[in-house]
Design an enzyme around this catalytic site. Structure first.
Site, PDB file in Angstrom:
ATOM      1  N   LEU A  17       9.623  14.210  45.103  1.00  0.00           N
ATOM      2  CA  LEU A  17       9.944  15.086  43.980  1.00  0.00           C
ATOM      3  C   LEU A  17       9.428  16.497  44.196  1.00  0.00           C
ATOM      4  O   LEU A  17      10.114  17.476  43.897  1.00  0.00           O
ATOM      5  CB  LEU A  17       9.360  14.488  42.695  1.00  0.00           C
ATOM      6  N   ALA A  18       8.211  16.636  44.723  1.00  0.00           N
ATOM      7  CA  ALA A  18       7.642  17.970  44.932  1.00  0.00           C
ATOM      8  C   ALA A  18       8.431  18.748  45.970  1.00  0.00           C
ATOM      9  O   ALA A  18       8.777  19.919  45.770  1.00  0.00           O
ATOM     10  CB  ALA A  18       6.179  17.848  45.361  1.00  0.00           C
ATOM     11  N   GLN A  49       6.811   4.356  38.227  1.00  0.00           N
ATOM     12  CA  GLN A  49       7.425   3.622  37.128  1.00  0.00           C
ATOM     13  C   GLN A  49       7.236   4.313  35.787  1.00  0.00           C
ATOM     14  O   GLN A  49       8.115   4.280  34.937  1.00  0.00           O
ATOM     15  CB  GLN A  49       6.834   2.205  37.060  1.00  0.00           C
ATOM     16  N   GLU A 116       0.491   5.865  27.365  1.00  0.00           N
ATOM     17  CA  GLU A 116      -0.197   5.316  28.523  1.00  0.00           C
ATOM     18  C   GLU A 116      -1.690   5.603  28.404  1.00  0.00           C
ATOM     19  O   GLU A 116      -2.124   6.402  27.564  1.00  0.00           O
ATOM     20  CB  GLU A 116       0.375   5.878  29.827  1.00  0.00           C
ATOM     21  N   HIS A 232      -4.980   1.727  41.077  1.00  0.00           N
ATOM     22  CA  HIS A 232      -4.233   1.263  39.905  1.00  0.00           C
ATOM     23  C   HIS A 232      -4.690  -0.146  39.565  1.00  0.00           C
ATOM     24  O   HIS A 232      -4.745  -1.013  40.437  1.00  0.00           O
ATOM     25  CB  HIS A 232      -2.726   1.276  40.173  1.00  0.00           C
ATOM     26  N   ARG A 277      -8.132   4.912  33.942  1.00  0.00           N
ATOM     27  CA  ARG A 277      -7.790   3.969  34.996  1.00  0.00           C
ATOM     28  C   ARG A 277      -8.990   3.508  35.810  1.00  0.00           C
ATOM     29  O   ARG A 277      -9.034   2.362  36.272  1.00  0.00           O
ATOM     30  CB  ARG A 277      -6.742   4.594  35.926  1.00  0.00           C
ATOM     31  N   HIS A 336      -3.662   3.846  44.844  1.00  0.00           N
ATOM     32  CA  HIS A 336      -2.428   4.271  44.176  1.00  0.00           C
ATOM     33  C   HIS A 336      -2.159   5.763  44.276  1.00  0.00           C
ATOM     34  O   HIS A 336      -1.005   6.175  44.412  1.00  0.00           O
ATOM     35  CB  HIS A 336      -2.515   3.861  42.701  1.00  0.00           C
ATOM     36  N   ARG A 371      -6.975  10.984  37.857  1.00  0.00           N
ATOM     37  CA  ARG A 371      -5.699  11.501  37.339  1.00  0.00           C
ATOM     38  C   ARG A 371      -5.310  10.838  36.022  1.00  0.00           C
ATOM     39  O   ARG A 371      -5.353   9.622  35.890  1.00  0.00           O
ATOM     40  CB  ARG A 371      -4.600  11.246  38.380  1.00  0.00           C
TER      41      ARG A 371
END
Length: 511
Positions: A17-18, A49, A116, A232, A277, A336, A371
């Site tokens: 994507l970047a 996801q 989330e 994760h 997380r 992750h 993150r």
């Protein structure tokens, strides 16, 4: 014989994507995108996801999103750059939607958002429940293939960066179809992803070995906080490599983490499984280590709606003979996301002229020590766009000859397997000085056999920084130093000007 080609435009290395956001926004400047595999393959963006975190609903805002990001980041989130990111939330989601990303919508046509972990508001824009990454990236791939200013090489691998005698990056050494090409360009954008593939237990493509980070380090770019790796907590534990992911959105909808006896891992409170997380990953890891087992129970919260609401997770479970409508999903913590990387600003500029870095390989300061969920896709698109525009303005310096770099050896499969097992065992969710020192010793053994291999360089930087950080903060937990220091500080790694050997111990500075 090595071939030399000159590209009068932007060279983007990486097709996630970047990288593709940068390529599109560099128009009308010509862009060459180089990836080691066909677009949509072997990049973490396509596997994401959750979705894109952005303040999209009444009662939410960029400032609140920034505060949540800072709270998750363990004191190492950079405020100004984080504000720059969160303020671009809606604009970025709308830009992606305009390219064809089919975000879920409410009956009123607004973006549907989910909750989330560690977000104080529902703000994760999704696609099909758990298919955001592939759907969003697919839209960008279509746009890239239709863009007249972009050419793609989908069979090229980065081997080294090319510099002139003043240190400016002038291009890259690319291996393509077994041949080396010295590809000269005014600007190089590294979008090579993270280094989850260095771990035996990972949710990322196993081919992501931190080679872009290592190449930047060898060229003299600053590296920041490589010890901060996010694990994760709900990788599906069914013996696959990489491990399929059970999206955090499941817990946002009420799924609970339990042991084999059905006891809650983090307590009975309704929001117990929505902590940051790092806390949840440690609880899952502890349950696994104690023999209690760890499971994600979505039977009551999701139940019969599982196939429609979370089709990717449902399909992964069913392929393994697990029906999540009827039984809990076995899970484990797995590597992750890398919070650290090549030091870069929001426009991708690194400490080396001519070199830009975006996405997971970059350290812009928005993730800190841990993150916040779904901020990565936002950063990739928002800062990728800015980097593309900035790189498009780069002007080559033709009167400085480019120095020919040497290419490192590949790490044989057996050696890579040893490295991955070592990293998961000794540099995983819970670390200590004995294990980290053991990992460094194993890396030294491998370096004697395969000196200069790029994955070994990234592994050494990560392990040494983890050993030097004698505290626990965010994703970095030391059982022998379980508390955080009073003052948070970054790890900044710089190579000596005299080009010391890549296996030399990096040094830590405190700005």
């Amino acid at each position: 014989m090595t071939q030399t080609l000159v590209h009068d435009g932007v060279l983007v290395i990486g097709g996630g994507l970047a990288g593709l956001s940068a390529a599109l926004e560099a128009a009308p400047r010509k862009v060459l995108v180089v990836t080691p595999a066909p677009l949509l393959e072997a990049c973490s963006s396509a596997w994401a996801q959750g979705g894109v975190a952005a303040a999209l609903q009444p009662g939410d805002g960029a400032d609140l999103h920034a505060r949540d990001t800072a709270a998750a980041g363990g004191g190492l989130v950079e405020p100004e750059v984080t504000q720059a990111l969160t303020r671009k939330g809606r604009e970025t989601v709308e830009w992606l939607a305009g390219l064809g990303a089919p975000f879920d919508r409410t009956e009123q046509g607004e973006f549907a958002v989910g909750l989330e972990a560690a977000h104080s508001r529902p703000r994760v824009a999704r696609v099909g429940g758990d298919g955001a990454g592939r759907a969003i990236l697919s839209a960008l791939v279509v746009a890239v293939r239709g863009a007249g200013h972009i050419t793609t090489w989908e069979d090229g691998r980065l081997r080294a960066l090319i510099q002139d005698d003043a240190g400016r990056v002038r291009g890259a050494l690319i291996e393509r179809q077994g041949r080396l090409i010295r590809l000269l360009a005014p600007a190089v954008v590294l979008a090579t992803g993270g280094y989850g593939g260095l771990f035996a237990h990972t949710t990322t493509p196993a081919s992501l070995l931190g080679e872009g980070l290592a190449a930047a380090w060898l060229a003299g770019a600053d590296i920041r906080d490589p010890e901060f790796v996010q694990f994760h907590p709900t990788a599906i534990n069914i013996g696959l490599d990489p491990m399929p992911l059970a999206t955090e959105a499941l817990r946002g909808e009420g799924a609970r983490l339990v042991d084999a006896e059905g006891a809650f891992l983090l307590g009975p409170e309704a929001d117990a499984d929505l902590k940051s997380r790092d806390q949840i990953a440690r609880a899952v890891h502890a349950a696994m280590e104690s023999g209690r087992g760890a499971f994600l129970d979505a039977r009551r919260a999701i139940g019969t709606t599982f196939p429609a609401h979370f089709p990717a997770v449902f399909a992964a479970c069913m392929r393994a003979g697990i029906d999540p409508r009827l039984q809990p999903i076995p899970v484990a913590a797995a590597a992750h996301y890398a919070m650290g990387g090549i030091v870069a600003d929001e426009e991708g500029r690194t400490t080396l002229e001519g070199l830009f870095a975006v996405g997971e390989c970059a350290s812009t300061g928005v993730h800190g020590a841990n993150r916040l969920a779904s901020n990565s896709l936002l950063e990739a698109a928002a800062f990728g766009r800015l980097a593309g525009r900035a790189a498009a303005g780069a002007v080559d310096i033709a009167d400085r000859p480019a120095v020919g770099p040497t290419t490192a050896q590949d790490l044989p499969a057996e050696a890579l397997g040893t490295l991955r097992q070592t990293m998961s065992r000794d540099v995983g969710v819970t670390r200590d000085g004995v294990g980290l020192s053991r990992a460094l010793d194993q890396i030294s053994v491998l370096e004697r056999t395969v000196p200069g291999a790029l994955p070994l360089i990234t592994a050494r930087l990560t392990v040494q920084a983890a050993l030097d950080r004698r505290e626990s903060r965010g994703g970095h937990f030391r059982s022998d130093y379980p508390h955080a220091l009073p003052v948070a500080h970054h790890t900044v790694l710089r190579r000596a000007i005299d080009h010391e050997p890549s296996s030399a111990k990096p040094r830590e500075t405190t700005p």
